[in-house]
Every structure is written in C-alpha cells, then in structure tokens.
Write a protein that holds these residues in place. Sequence first.
Motif, mmCIF file in Angstrom:
data_model
loop_
_atom_site.group_PDB
_atom_site.id
_atom_site.type_symbol
_atom_site.label_atom_id
_atom_site.label_comp_id
_atom_site.label_asym_id
_atom_site.label_seq_id
_atom_site.Cartn_x
_atom_site.Cartn_y
_atom_site.Cartn_z
ATOM 1 N N TRP A 1 0.803 -1.141 -0.145
ATOM 2 C CA TRP A 1 0.007 0.022 0.083
ATOM 3 C C TRP A 1 0.958 1.328 -0.092
ATOM 4 O O TRP A 1 0.359 2.291 0.120
ATOM 5 N N MET A 2 2.243 1.118 0.041
ATOM 6 C CA MET A 2 2.947 2.453 0.132
ATOM 7 C C MET A 2 2.875 3.061 -1.262
ATOM 8 O O MET A 2 2.721 2.383 -2.385
ATOM 9 N N ILE A 3 2.969 4.288 -1.265
ATOM 10 C CA ILE A 3 2.671 5.134 -2.496
ATOM 11 C C ILE A 3 4.149 5.293 -3.161
ATOM 12 O O ILE A 3 5.157 5.746 -2.566
ATOM 13 N N ASN A 4 4.119 4.674 -4.441
ATOM 14 C CA ASN A 4 5.382 4.756 -5.213
ATOM 15 C C ASN A 4 5.164 5.455 -6.728
ATOM 16 O O ASN A 4 4.106 5.426 -7.049
ATOM 17 N N ASN A 5 6.182 5.402 -7.398
ATOM 18 C CA ASN A 5 6.120 6.011 -8.640
ATOM 19 C C ASN A 5 5.294 5.048 -9.509
ATOM 20 O O ASN A 5 4.613 5.797 -10.373
ATOM 21 N N LYS A 6 5.528 3.854 -9.553
ATOM 22 C CA LYS A 6 4.613 2.972 -10.333
ATOM 23 C C LYS A 6 3.016 3.276 -10.265
ATOM 24 O O LYS A 6 2.285 3.375 -10.970
ATOM 25 N N LYS A 7 2.668 3.469 -9.021
ATOM 26 C CA LYS A 7 1.499 3.872 -8.787
ATOM 27 C C LYS A 7 0.793 5.195 -9.481
ATOM 28 O O LYS A 7 -0.062 5.636 -9.748
ATOM 29 N N ASN B 1 9.876 6.110 2.571
ATOM 30 C CA ASN B 1 9.892 4.530 2.223
ATOM 31 C C ASN B 1 9.195 3.498 3.097
ATOM 32 O O ASN B 1 9.470 2.530 2.909
ATOM 33 N N VAL B 2 8.145 4.179 3.830
ATOM 34 C CA VAL B 2 6.958 3.097 4.604
ATOM 35 C C VAL B 2 5.900 3.589 4.019
ATOM 36 O O VAL B 2 5.213 2.991 3.689
ATOM 37 N N VAL B 3 5.762 5.207 4.166
ATOM 38 C CA VAL B 3 4.226 5.575 3.649
ATOM 39 C C VAL B 3 4.459 5.859 2.027
ATOM 40 O O VAL B 3 3.567 5.787 1.583
ATOM 41 N N VAL B 4 5.535 6.649 1.852
ATOM 42 C CA VAL B 4 5.892 7.031 0.418
ATOM 43 C C VAL B 4 7.350 7.024 -0.005
ATOM 44 O O VAL B 4 8.019 7.101 1.004
ATOM 45 N N GLU B 5 7.501 6.507 -1.127
ATOM 46 C CA GLU B 5 8.810 6.237 -1.705
ATOM 47 C C GLU B 5 9.484 7.534 -2.045
ATOM 48 O O GLU B 5 8.856 8.524 -2.338
ATOM 49 N N ASP B 6 10.984 7.832 -1.620
ATOM 50 C CA ASP B 6 11.560 8.972 -1.798
ATOM 51 C C ASP B 6 11.296 9.637 -3.125
ATOM 52 O O ASP B 6 10.943 10.782 -3.289
ATOM 53 N N ALA B 7 11.285 8.764 -4.108
ATOM 54 C CA ALA B 7 11.110 9.313 -5.673
ATOM 55 C C ALA B 7 9.706 10.155 -5.683
ATOM 56 O O ALA B 7 9.898 11.238 -6.489
ATOM 57 N N VAL B 8 8.720 9.743 -4.840
ATOM 58 C CA VAL B 8 7.508 10.415 -5.096
ATOM 59 C C VAL B 8 7.474 11.796 -4.361
ATOM 60 O O VAL B 8 7.078 12.727 -4.686
ATOM 61 N N ILE B 9 7.963 11.705 -2.981
ATOM 62 C CA ILE B 9 7.900 12.971 -2.045
ATOM 63 C C ILE B 9 8.923 13.898 -2.726
ATOM 64 O O ILE B 9 8.710 15.002 -2.433
ATOM 65 N N ASP B 10 9.974 13.451 -3.176
ATOM 66 C CA ASP B 10 11.235 14.405 -3.770
ATOM 67 C C ASP B 10 10.667 14.795 -5.239
ATOM 68 O O ASP B 10 11.552 15.519 -5.989
ATOM 69 N N ASN C 1 -3.254 11.092 -13.251
ATOM 70 C CA ASN C 1 -3.155 12.102 -14.356
ATOM 71 C C ASN C 1 -2.279 12.918 -13.724
ATOM 72 O O ASN C 1 -2.409 14.129 -13.484
ATOM 73 N N SER C 2 -0.841 12.421 -13.827
ATOM 74 C CA SER C 2 0.282 13.294 -13.245
ATOM 75 C C SER C 2 -0.156 14.003 -11.936
ATOM 76 O O SER C 2 -0.071 15.286 -11.869
ATOM 77 N N ALA C 3 -0.844 13.264 -11.007
ATOM 78 C CA ALA C 3 -1.306 13.655 -9.681
ATOM 79 C C ALA C 3 -0.288 14.451 -8.967
ATOM 80 O O ALA C 3 0.717 14.126 -8.747
ATOM 81 N N LYS C 4 -0.678 15.602 -8.266
ATOM 82 C CA LYS C 4 -0.030 16.060 -7.071
ATOM 83 C C LYS C 4 0.033 14.995 -5.954
ATOM 84 O O LYS C 4 -0.828 14.492 -5.685
ATOM 85 N N PHE C 5 1.127 14.772 -5.469
ATOM 86 C CA PHE C 5 1.361 14.311 -4.083
ATOM 87 C C PHE C 5 1.188 15.121 -2.829
ATOM 88 O O PHE C 5 1.794 16.118 -2.899
ATOM 89 N N MET C 6 0.231 14.624 -1.960
ATOM 90 C CA MET C 6 -0.041 15.611 -0.698
ATOM 91 C C MET C 6 0.245 14.644 0.493
ATOM 92 O O MET C 6 -0.213 13.569 0.415
ATOM 93 N N HIS C 7 0.791 15.264 1.451
ATOM 94 C CA HIS C 7 0.936 14.520 2.966
ATOM 95 C C HIS C 7 0.886 15.759 3.907
ATOM 96 O O HIS C 7 1.613 16.702 3.695
#
Length: 327
Positions: free
Chosen positions: A266-272, A290-299, A277-283
């Motif tokens: 259920w972690m958020i990663n680039n593949k998902k 790397n538990v909730v969200v992969e580095d690549a997404v938050i960065d 639609n090129s979604a914005k990531f929010m938290h």
Amino acid sequence: MARSGNPEKINKMKKYTSISDITSLSSLIDEALFLKKNPYNFQSLGKNKTIVMLFFNPSLRTRLSTQKAALNLGMEVMVMNISDDGWALEFEDGTIMKNTAAEHVKEAAQVISQYCDILAIRTFAGLVNKKEDYNEKVMSAFVKYASVPIVSLESATEHPLQALTDAITVKEHQKKVRPKVVLSWAPHPKALPQAVANSFVSVMKLSDVDLVITHPYGYELHPEISENVSIEYNQEKAFANADFIYTKNWSAYTNYGKVLTTDSDWMINNKKMLLTNSAKFMHCLPVRRNVVVEDAVIDSKNSLVIEQSNNRTFAAQVVLKKILENG
Ligand code: SN0
C-alpha cells in the motif's frame, strides 16, 4: 455546511474546532489566499491580543505556523507543553481527586482564559476508548469551561487547520473544475489517529471535487464522515486518472485503534503515480519515508508537501483573523 447569507456574518467565528465551524469554505479560502499575498495587512487587529497554545502532544508545523500566523496579525503568543510542564488534569465531574491528577480542567480552562484572548489546543486521540475519543473528552471540556474562543491544533477526531490548508492547496493547484482527489491509506508501523483523514474528507465534501477513498478492508472511517463518499478497495483502480493523491495512515475505526496490516503493497510509489493524471502528491507531514511514500514520489516535482506546510500559516491566520473580528 456551505451556505450563503449576510456577508457580514459569513465565517465570523466563535471557535474553530471542527470543519463544521466553517460557514463558507470558498470565502475562507479566498481570504487565506489574500493573506498569503498580504500577510501584514491586519497587524493592528491583534494588538494587545494574546493567544495561548497548549500542547498535550508533539508538534512542528502546527506550533510554528500558528505562532507565525499570530505574529503576522500583531498578536502576542504564549506556548506551553502542558503534558510536560503543567499539572496532570482531571476531566471527570465529581471525582474524588486522590490519584495523579492535581487540577480539574474546570479551573484550568477558566484560569488560562484570564491570560489570553484565544486558546489553541493540541490533544491527540488515546486510541483506546472510541467513545471517549469521539466525544472529544479533552477538547470539549476546554470548549465548555473556557471563556475565550478555542482553536483546535488537532484533537482526537479532527485536524481542521490541516484540512483548511489542504483545501487551500488543492484550490491553488487544481487544473480543472472538478478534480479527482484520492485519499489513500498507506502503511505505518504505529497506530495513528483518524483525525487528519476525518477532517480531510469533511473539507473535501464541501469542495467541488470527485473524492475517492482507498484503504484495505477494515480501515473504514466513521460512517457519518464517509457517508456519500465512494470507497475503492483496489488502490490501483482508485489512482486511475487522479489529479491529487492525498496520503495518510490511520488506525482502524471499527476495531478501534488497531493496526490491522502494515502491508508495504500500500506504500505510495512512482509505479502507482504513473496510473494517475500526473497527480500532485500531498501529505500533512511528518511522514515516514519509504514506509508511507517512496523517496522518488515525495522528492518529485509533483510533491506539494512543502507548499502545504507553507499554507498552514495562512489557514491559521484566516481563522485567527475571523475570531478576532468576531470579538
Ligand atoms: C499525527 C497524526 O495524527 O497522525 C500528527 C499528524 C499531523 N502523526 C503522528 O503522530 C506521526 C507519528 C510517527 O511516529 O510517525
């Protein structure tokens, strides 16, 4: 509930402990965005006015952004980590106070009210007793006994300043009239409150968005909160064509306070994110990388987390301004 009416009355606030304290979300967002451009326009409003901020739990963004908001309005700020530095408080009526608690909230709330014009409080869910948390034991006692307006800095079941921030941030970054906003549960090693998710859903229900919640079975939120909101148990299906992915972990509501799974699927990663639609990531932060969200997404350039933190100041500022104007 969003409703129109006498513009003088709109959003005059007596307190802000819930999304239900908002009378017009769109005008509140517009005013917050005005304050973002003109943060020092109302410096005289807060002259000789004091806010006390009480923390029963840790804080980084909420503490500093609310303090900044108050300073922008010309207010004085007093902060107290009440769990560490104050007397242990009693909340039950009629108790024989021969145990740990040295002071009743009845006196404490009235006493603190002598020293300030607004009282802001952070008090997390205990996650043991559902009834106690959903009755807002601590926050509702302060609302009952304080003689000044109360602002929530996150209570057991709501985080309304965060949610207002999130509505502001969605408004600023939406590229179409009715964006698809997905609230996605993500794994976490600890049991966390439902407060952020509850308030996010409540504020999005007041916004013109297509809201979808995705989480594993067993993580259904309070039924009144998720009423009329679509739930998609398949995270990848939920992500299809999303414009915003808002991620948050919460513990179970039904099996109260329990961590039912920590499944890294259920972690958020680039593949998902590629399904969107090129979604914005929010938290809302803090976030476990790397538990909730992969580095690549938050960065990534699509991550709005720092902008959300910036907007915390203006969400707090518009709320403090509305309360000061009401007084
Ligand atoms: C809090 C929560 O309600 O989920 C505050 C969020 C604004 N978050 C945490 O307590 C995270 C703690 C952790 O250990 O990651």
